[in-house]
Scaffold this motif. Structure first.
Motif, PDB file in Angstrom:
ATOM      1  N   VAL A 259      45.795  23.282  -4.431  1.00 25.95           N
ATOM      2  CA  VAL A 259      46.095  24.577  -3.826  1.00 25.95           C
ATOM      3  C   VAL A 259      47.577  24.670  -3.490  1.00 25.95           C
ATOM      4  CG1 VAL A 259      45.699  26.041  -1.815  1.00 25.95           C
ATOM      5  CG2 VAL A 259      43.767  24.875  -2.899  1.00 25.95           C
ATOM      6  N   ALA A 260      48.117  23.608  -2.884  1.00 24.54           N
ATOM      7  CA  ALA A 260      49.528  23.631  -2.495  1.00 24.54           C
ATOM      8  C   ALA A 260      50.425  23.805  -3.713  1.00 24.54           C
ATOM      9  CB  ALA A 260      49.888  22.348  -1.751  1.00 24.54           C
ATOM     10  N   ARG A 261      50.140  23.102  -4.795  1.00 25.17           N
ATOM     11  CA  ARG A 261      50.981  23.185  -5.980  1.00 25.17           C
ATOM     12  C   ARG A 261      50.895  24.585  -6.604  1.00 25.17           C
ATOM     13  NH1 ARG A 261      52.164  18.946  -3.942  1.00 25.17           N
ATOM     14  NH2 ARG A 261      52.938  17.101  -4.961  1.00 25.17           N
ATOM     15  N   THR A 262      49.701  25.175  -6.590  1.00 24.53           N
ATOM     16  CA  THR A 262      49.558  26.521  -7.133  1.00 24.53           C
ATOM     17  C   THR A 262      50.369  27.519  -6.320  1.00 24.53           C
ATOM     18  OG1 THR A 262      47.338  26.042  -7.971  1.00 24.53           O
ATOM     19  CG2 THR A 262      47.913  28.364  -7.679  1.00 24.53           C
ATOM     20  N   LEU A 263      50.315  27.390  -5.003  1.00 23.22           N
ATOM     21  CA  LEU A 263      51.087  28.290  -4.150  1.00 23.22           C
ATOM     22  C   LEU A 263      52.582  28.135  -4.413  1.00 23.22           C
ATOM     23  CD1 LEU A 263      49.144  27.869  -0.790  1.00 23.22           C
ATOM     24  CD2 LEU A 263      48.933  29.704  -2.480  1.00 23.22           C
ATOM     25  N   MET A 264      53.027  26.904  -4.647  1.00 20.26           N
ATOM     26  CA  MET A 264      54.435  26.657  -4.925  1.00 20.26           C
ATOM     27  C   MET A 264      54.888  27.410  -6.168  1.00 20.26           C
ATOM     28  SD  MET A 264      54.278  22.589  -4.187  1.00 20.26           S
ATOM     29  CE  MET A 264      55.900  22.093  -4.717  1.00 20.26           C
ATOM     30  N   ARG A 265      54.030  27.453  -7.178  1.00 15.10           N
ATOM     31  CA  ARG A 265      54.420  28.045  -8.454  1.00 15.10           C
ATOM     32  C   ARG A 265      54.204  29.553  -8.498  1.00 15.10           C
ATOM     33  NH1 ARG A 265      51.313  23.361 -10.275  1.00 15.10           N
ATOM     34  NH2 ARG A 265      52.737  21.737 -10.971  1.00 15.10           N
ATOM     35  N   GLU A 266      53.199  30.056  -7.781  1.00 18.22           N
ATOM     36  CA  GLU A 266      52.768  31.428  -8.017  1.00 18.22           C
ATOM     37  C   GLU A 266      52.870  32.361  -6.823  1.00 18.22           C
ATOM     38  OE1 GLU A 266      49.009  31.643 -10.085  1.00 18.22           O
ATOM     39  OE2 GLU A 266      49.252  29.618 -10.855  1.00 18.22           O
ATOM     40  N   ALA A 267      53.203  31.860  -5.639  1.00 10.37           N
ATOM     41  CA  ALA A 267      53.231  32.716  -4.456  1.00 10.37           C
ATOM     42  C   ALA A 267      54.241  33.850  -4.630  1.00 10.37           C
ATOM     43  CB  ALA A 267      53.571  31.896  -3.218  1.00 10.37           C
ATOM     44  N   PRO A 268      53.900  35.055  -4.168  1.00 10.72           N
ATOM     45  CA  PRO A 268      54.821  36.199  -4.280  1.00 10.72           C
ATOM     46  C   PRO A 268      55.887  36.209  -3.186  1.00 10.72           C
ATOM     47  CG  PRO A 268      52.800  36.891  -3.215  1.00 10.72           C
ATOM     48  CD  PRO A 268      52.604  35.441  -3.585  1.00 10.72           C
ATOM     49  N   CYS A 269      55.896  35.159  -2.369  1.00 12.06           N
ATOM     50  CA  CYS A 269      56.851  35.088  -1.257  1.00 12.06           C
ATOM     51  C   CYS A 269      57.455  33.687  -1.206  1.00 12.06           C
ATOM     52  CB  CYS A 269      56.140  35.384   0.071  1.00 12.06           C
ATOM     53  SG  CYS A 269      54.763  34.253   0.417  1.00 12.06           S
ATOM     54  N   SER A 270      58.369  33.473  -0.285  1.00 10.24           N
ATOM     55  CA  SER A 270      58.918  32.134  -0.085  1.00 10.24           C
ATOM     56  C   SER A 270      57.825  31.213   0.450  1.00 10.24           C
ATOM     57  CB  SER A 270      60.086  32.182   0.900  1.00 10.24           C
ATOM     58  OG  SER A 270      61.143  32.956   0.390  1.00 10.24           O
ATOM     59  N   VAL A 271      57.951  29.928   0.128  1.00 10.86           N
ATOM     60  CA  VAL A 271      56.939  28.948   0.537  1.00 10.86           C
ATOM     61  C   VAL A 271      57.630  27.756   1.199  1.00 10.86           C
ATOM     62  CG1 VAL A 271      55.108  27.378  -0.238  1.00 10.86           C
ATOM     63  CG2 VAL A 271      55.394  29.603  -1.349  1.00 10.86           C
ATOM     64  N   LEU A 272      57.132  27.376   2.360  1.00 18.33           N
ATOM     65  CA  LEU A 272      57.622  26.179   3.053  1.00 18.33           C
ATOM     66  C   LEU A 272      56.529  25.132   3.010  1.00 18.33           C
ATOM     67  CD1 LEU A 272      59.627  24.610   4.844  1.00 18.33           C
ATOM     68  CD2 LEU A 272      58.609  25.755   6.830  1.00 18.33           C
TER      69      LEU A 272
ATOM     70  N   CYS B 145      48.805  37.303   0.667  1.00 19.81           N
ATOM     71  CA  CYS B 145      50.266  37.263   0.818  1.00 19.81           C
ATOM     72  C   CYS B 145      50.884  38.584   0.379  1.00 19.81           C
ATOM     73  CB  CYS B 145      50.861  36.117   0.003  1.00 19.81           C
ATOM     74  SG  CYS B 145      50.653  34.489   0.749  1.00 19.81           S
ATOM     75  N   THR B 146      50.315  39.161  -0.676  1.00 19.32           N
ATOM     76  CA  THR B 146      50.820  40.439  -1.181  1.00 19.32           C
ATOM     77  C   THR B 146      50.415  41.600  -0.280  1.00 19.32           C
ATOM     78  OG1 THR B 146      50.770  39.634  -3.470  1.00 19.32           O
ATOM     79  CG2 THR B 146      50.808  42.018  -3.151  1.00 19.32           C
ATOM     80  N   THR B 147      49.127  41.690   0.036  1.00 18.85           N
ATOM     81  CA  THR B 147      48.647  42.838   0.812  1.00 18.85           C
ATOM     82  C   THR B 147      49.195  42.840   2.239  1.00 18.85           C
ATOM     83  OG1 THR B 147      46.618  41.643   1.408  1.00 18.85           O
ATOM     84  CG2 THR B 147      46.545  43.047  -0.557  1.00 18.85           C
ATOM     85  N   GLU B 148      49.410  41.651   2.810  1.00 18.20           N
ATOM     86  CA  GLU B 148      49.927  41.564   4.179  1.00 18.20           C
ATOM     87  C   GLU B 148      51.453  41.543   4.239  1.00 18.20           C
ATOM     88  OE1 GLU B 148      48.318  41.542   7.187  1.00 18.20           O
ATOM     89  OE2 GLU B 148      46.533  42.079   6.024  1.00 18.20           O
ATOM     90  N   LYS B 149      52.084  41.554   3.055  1.00 19.07           N
ATOM     91  CA  LYS B 149      53.549  41.542   2.955  1.00 19.07           C
ATOM     92  C   LYS B 149      54.158  40.348   3.697  1.00 19.07           C
ATOM     93  CE  LYS B 149      53.847  46.524   2.322  1.00 19.07           C
ATOM     94  NZ  LYS B 149      54.386  47.824   2.801  1.00 19.07           N
TER      95      LYS B 149
END
Length: 282
Positions: free
Chosen positions: A107-120, A81-85
């Protein structure tokens, strides 16, 4: 443009095809680039199966990038997510998870808390998408409220959403003390009414300052704990998409146990959830 680059982590799970259809629709809606991510060991056979699954959704060759990466699923997705912007990551989520899975973290919960971008997070991804008729937005007057509200408005406009609700939760720390000291519930209720009127006035000012002139925005003020009251209201009023600002920090285990702020929403999703990360955020 609401989002410029969309990411989707794909697997061979039963809902993968539905998520691909969802990603295709949002890519077309936002006129965005699409990055498909698969975490696992690469093989020609598996790559052919993935490509076939992608082709079956009607995603044209050359309109997406397919990335393979080995390693830990969560860390790999976050890194890409970071490298591909990527500025919007789409994922599927179960409406409820069991105790063990929640506290270890899916995995979904981790992405919700830690993703460097918006999450749907789509609670019920579908080959044929039911329209989002009612979008609800949490407003807490923090620095993240305005970008979240604007993003929700952009999305609602593109989706031709019929109803847009801005929800404000508030608490009165002095209310319990007032009841205890005076023993007057009537006085406490009066304090609560006065405070609620003030919150409504602030919400109306907030909406005016956004300068949203072509949408019928409704405001809702709820007394109670942040996360709890809004989530319950969205669920009871059959919201289709709940938009919240990205949590300010990665929660510790105790935050999850005692359900601070958005942890209740993360555990019991009232509907599909859009977590907005401000642009140029760290």
């Amino acid at each position: 443009m609401a989002f410029k680059k969309i990411g989707l982590a794909i697997t061979f799970s039963p809902n993968s095809q539905a998520l691909l259809f969802e990603a295709k629709r949002f890519r077309e809606l936002f006129k965005a680039e699409l990055v498909l991510i698969h975490i696992g060991d690469y093989s020609e056979v598996l790559n052919a199966e993935l490509t076939k699954m992608i082709d079956e959704t009607g995603i044209a060759n050359g309109t997406y990038k397919l990335l393979w990466q080995e390693g830990d699923v969560e860390d790999s997705i976050l890194e890409l997510c970071t490298t591909e912007k990527i500025d919007l990551l789409i994922a599927g989520a179960l409406i409820k998870e069991n105790f063990l899975k929640y506290y270890i973290g899916s995995v979904a919960r981790t992405l919700m808390r830690e993703a460097p971008c918006s999450v749907l997070l789509l609670t019920q991804p579908s080959v044929v998408r039911a329209p989002f008729k009612k979008i609800c937005v949490s407003v807490d007057f923090s620095s993240l409220s305005e970008p979240s509200a604007r993003k929700a408005y952009e999305v609602s406009s593109l989706l031709n959403c019929k109803e847009l609700f801005f929800i404000r939760e508030f608490q009165l720390p002095a209310l319990a003390t007032t009841v205890y000291d005076s023993g007057s519930k009537e006085e406490a209720q009066q304090m609560r009414r006065i405070w609620q009127d003030e919150e409504k006035n602030k919400m109306e000012l907030f909406v005016r300052e956004l300068n949203i002139t072509d949408a019928d925005v409704k405001t809702v003020c709820l007394y109670g704990k942040q996360g709890w009251e809004a989530s319950n209201w969205v669920s009871e009023n059959k919201g289709d998409l709940f938009v919240i600002p990205s949590p300010a920090r990665k929660p510790k285990l105790l935050d999850r146990i005692f359900q601070h702020d958005w942890e209740f929403v993360f555990k019991q999703l009232p509907c599909s959830l859009l977590i907005v990360k401000p642009e140029n955020a760290d």
